[in-house]
Design a protein around this motif. Structure first.
Motif, PDB file in Angstrom:
ATOM      1  N   ASN A  60       0.802  -1.222   0.000  1.00  0.00           N
ATOM      2  CA  ASN A  60       0.000   0.000   0.000  1.00  0.00           C
ATOM      3  C   ASN A  60       0.833   1.270   0.000  1.00  0.00           C
ATOM      4  N   ASP A  61       2.159   1.149   0.079  1.00  0.00           N
ATOM      5  CA  ASP A  61       3.008   2.350   0.054  1.00  0.00           C
ATOM      6  C   ASP A  61       2.733   3.185  -1.196  1.00  0.00           C
ATOM      7  N   GLU A  62       2.731   2.534  -2.344  1.00  0.00           N
ATOM      8  CA  GLU A  62       2.550   3.279  -3.597  1.00  0.00           C
ATOM      9  C   GLU A  62       1.121   3.762  -3.772  1.00  0.00           C
ATOM     10  N   ILE A  63       0.161   3.039  -3.207  1.00  0.00           N
ATOM     11  CA  ILE A  63      -1.226   3.528  -3.244  1.00  0.00           C
ATOM     12  C   ILE A  63      -1.329   4.834  -2.472  1.00  0.00           C
ATOM     13  N   ALA A  64      -0.741   4.850  -1.268  1.00  0.00           N
ATOM     14  CA  ALA A  64      -0.757   6.071  -0.461  1.00  0.00           C
ATOM     15  C   ALA A  64       0.000   7.199  -1.166  1.00  0.00           C
ATOM     16  N   ALA A  65       1.162   6.874  -1.724  1.00  0.00           N
ATOM     17  CA  ALA A  65       1.939   7.901  -2.418  1.00  0.00           C
ATOM     18  C   ALA A  65       1.149   8.496  -3.573  1.00  0.00           C
ATOM     19  N   GLY A  66       0.410   7.652  -4.295  1.00  0.00           N
ATOM     20  CA  GLY A  66      -0.407   8.150  -5.401  1.00  0.00           C
ATOM     21  C   GLY A  66      -1.491   9.105  -4.938  1.00  0.00           C
ATOM     22  N   ILE A  67      -2.108   8.800  -3.803  1.00  0.00           N
ATOM     23  CA  ILE A  67      -3.140   9.696  -3.261  1.00  0.00           C
ATOM     24  C   ILE A  67      -2.520  11.037  -2.881  1.00  0.00           C
TER      25      ILE A  67
END
Length: 339
Positions: free
Chosen positions: A297-304
């Motif tokens: 989920n690191d990249e999901i959060a970064a995208g947000i």
């Protein structure tokens, strides 16, 4: 003269941090070394965008310099722990070029048995003295991680912190709000009932808001969303989102709530519930320094965060060693507003 706390996204003059030293938070030499590497990684990430000053204990300058590099400024002062968000000053401005430092009472996150705070309770005033700015002393036991402002009159608070028996016994909600508003220039408080489950463990803060919810801009708040029903924060995070969606800010706007999915990991190596959270990020000039966990989920959060802050560079920094000691990236940084 009216002073107010600028929002974190307002321009900074610099960031203040404190260097980990031997204390109960770091249980052995290996854990202390891991913490120092993590603190240094955050300092270097922030330094890409603005000046950083690290307060280090006497005799620790050389070792800190090796990890921090030449670009981070270092000053020496006795320290107990390393959470500058909580022990440092909360800076306020008067809108006319004036800067001041709010010095809350610090008592080791509610006088916890393991905590020491004789030196840390003096850090806010020491930083203010280094900057030669006036100090606004408060009688409220409070920490920087326990407040979050939108810069337009709204502040987020938590029942179990400002109203906790270990901090402010005998204070009413109205008294706390009056003091907070007087020091920060706010006019409306939104109270969350508690923090994340893991924040009530041995080294927890007993409910800091900066791991739960934070303003991204006026009218918009990001909130921790634990999407796995097996974690007790699943219900807690739903409570936070619902409460915030039903709230209005100081300007009367209904809040837009952006839920940030929690990392997928649920427990640490000791089998305790983790409070890993992307909410505990730090905004600096042109950047977002975001907690990373080597998690899907690191990249999901970064995208947000990239969508929320398209003009800023989002940098993920592994924060697991910081969380193991009781906090995150926001907890170890403190912004000095530009005036």
């Amino acid at each position: 003269m009216t002073f107010r706390m600028p929002p974190e996204w307002a321009p900074h003059a610099r960031t203040w941090m404190a260097w980990p030293g031997p204390n109960p938070t770091f249980t052995d030499a290996e854990e202390l070394a891991e913490a120092r590497a993590a603190w240094a990684a955050v300092a270097r990430a922030v330094r890409r965008f603005e000046p950083v000053t690290m307060v280090v204990g006497p005799g620790l300058r050389e070792g800190a310099r090796e990890l921090l590099g030449a670009d981070v400024d270092i000053v020496e002062h006795e320290l107990d722990d390393a959470w500058m968000r909580d022990i440092g000053p909360t800076f306020v401005t008067d809108g006319r070029g004036g800067l001041a430092a709010v010095d809350w009472v610090f008592n080791g996150w509610g006088a916890q048995e393991w905590a020491r705070w004789e030196n840390d309770s003096t850090i806010a005033r020491h930083v203010a003295d280094l900057l030669d700015v006036p100090v606004h002393s408060s009688d409220l036991v409070n920490e920087g991680g326990a407040i979050h402002v939108d810069g337009e009159g709204t502040v987020l608070l938590t029942d179990t912190v400002q109203l906790g028996a270990g901090r402010n016994p005998g204070w009413t909600r109205e008294q706390v709000e009056a003091e907070i508003h007087a020091r920060l220039g706010t006019t409306k408080a939104i109270w969350l009932p508690h923090g994340l489950t893991g924040d009530y463990g041995t080294y927890g803060t007993q409910g800091h808001v900066d791991i739960v919810a934070a303003f991204a801009r006026p009218g918009v708040v990001v909130v921790h969303s634990q999407q796995n029903p097996a974690h007790p924060d699943h219900e807690r995070s739903r409570t936070y989102a619902d409460l915030l969606r039903g709230s209005t800010d100081a300007r009367g706007r209904a809040l837009e709530v952006v839920e940030i999915p929690a990392p997928t990991v649920l427990k640490d190596e000791e089998g305790e519930w983790v409070d890993y959270s992307y909410i505990n990020h730090y905004l600096c000039n042109g950047g977002v320094v975001l907690c990373g966990f080597e998690d899907p989920n690191d990249e999901i959060a970064a995208g947000i965060f990239r969508r929320l802050f398209p003009e800023r560079t989002v940098t993920l920094v592994d924060a697991r060693a910081i969380f193991a000691s009781g906090g995150g990236i926001h907890c170890i940084t403190q912004q000095q507003p530009k005036v």
